[in-house]
Scaffold this motif. Structure first.
Motif, short mmCIF file in Angstrom:
data_model
loop_
_atom_site.label_atom_id
_atom_site.label_comp_id
_atom_site.label_asym_id
_atom_site.label_seq_id
_atom_site.Cartn_x
_atom_site.Cartn_y
_atom_site.Cartn_z
N THR A 1 -11.95 -68.04 36.51
CA THR A 1 -11.03 -68.35 37.60
C THR A 1 -11.35 -69.75 38.08
N ILE B 1 -5.16 -72.63 34.21
CA ILE B 1 -4.32 -71.70 34.96
C ILE B 1 -3.22 -72.46 35.69
N ILE C 1 -3.22 -65.23 37.96
CA ILE C 1 -3.18 -65.63 36.56
C ILE C 1 -4.63 -65.78 36.10
N ILE D 1 -4.04 -64.84 28.05
CA ILE D 1 -3.49 -65.19 29.36
C ILE D 1 -2.95 -63.91 29.97
#
Length: 172
Positions: free
Chosen positions: A8, A36, A66, A79
């Motif tokens: 992330t 992302i 995402i 993804i």
């Protein structure tokens, strides 16, 4: 060595190109993967078919939902996009999902993925709805992640017209 890594991005480092350093049997490899922010930039301009607002302004899509899963051992990444429908009984949830899938099946998106990943790496794509956000969550997620069903739906002219309307291309 690292078999897989879950990623992330923090908001203050969003505009930087992201490099990952992995160790394979003592060798250090530097790999650039799509970020992302770039994926969100490609799907943020989808219009909700029911309310005629962008999906990110209705909080259906957000950058926090995402995820990029990188698997170094198998040289692949996935993804994953979580989207939350506008209501629990939303009847156009599958249309929103098909619009996001349409971006993934787009030739531009596939060429962009090939350019932005190392040669030989495989990519995957999955859509999901968080638990308790829709009454028929399991059926919709199963339909949206089945490539044959999605490609058959994208070939249908009436469904294609609704999806193109979500991009503002085909007006009613």
């Amino acid at each position: 060595f690292i078999i897989g890594k879950f990623l992330t991005i923090r908001k203050r480092r969003m505009k930087q190109k992201i490099f990952f350093c992995f160790y394979f049997f003592g060798w250090k490899k530097k790999i650039w993967t799509p970020s992302i922010v770039q994926v969100f930039g490609l799907i943020k301009n989808i219009i909700d078919p029911e309310f005629s607002f962008w999906l990110f302004s209705l909080k259906v899509l957000s950058i926090e939902n995402i995820f990029l899963n990188i698997f170094c051992y198998s040289q692949s990444f996935r993804i994953s996009i979580f989207f939350s429908p506008t209501s629990v009984g939303c009847s156009l949830t599958s249309t929103i999902g098909l619009s996001i899938q349409n971006v993934y099946f787009n030739k531009f998106f596939n060429n962009w993925l090939k350019r932005s990943t190392p040669c030989g790496w495989m990519n995957g794509f999955s859509l999901d709805i968080p638990n308790f956000f829709h009454l028929n969550r399991d059926e919709i997620v199963k339909q949206l992640n089945d490539k044959e069903r999605v490609s058959a739906a994208l070939e249908n002219f009436e469904i294609r017209k609704v999806i193109l309307n979500c991009f503002g291309i085909f007006q009613k």
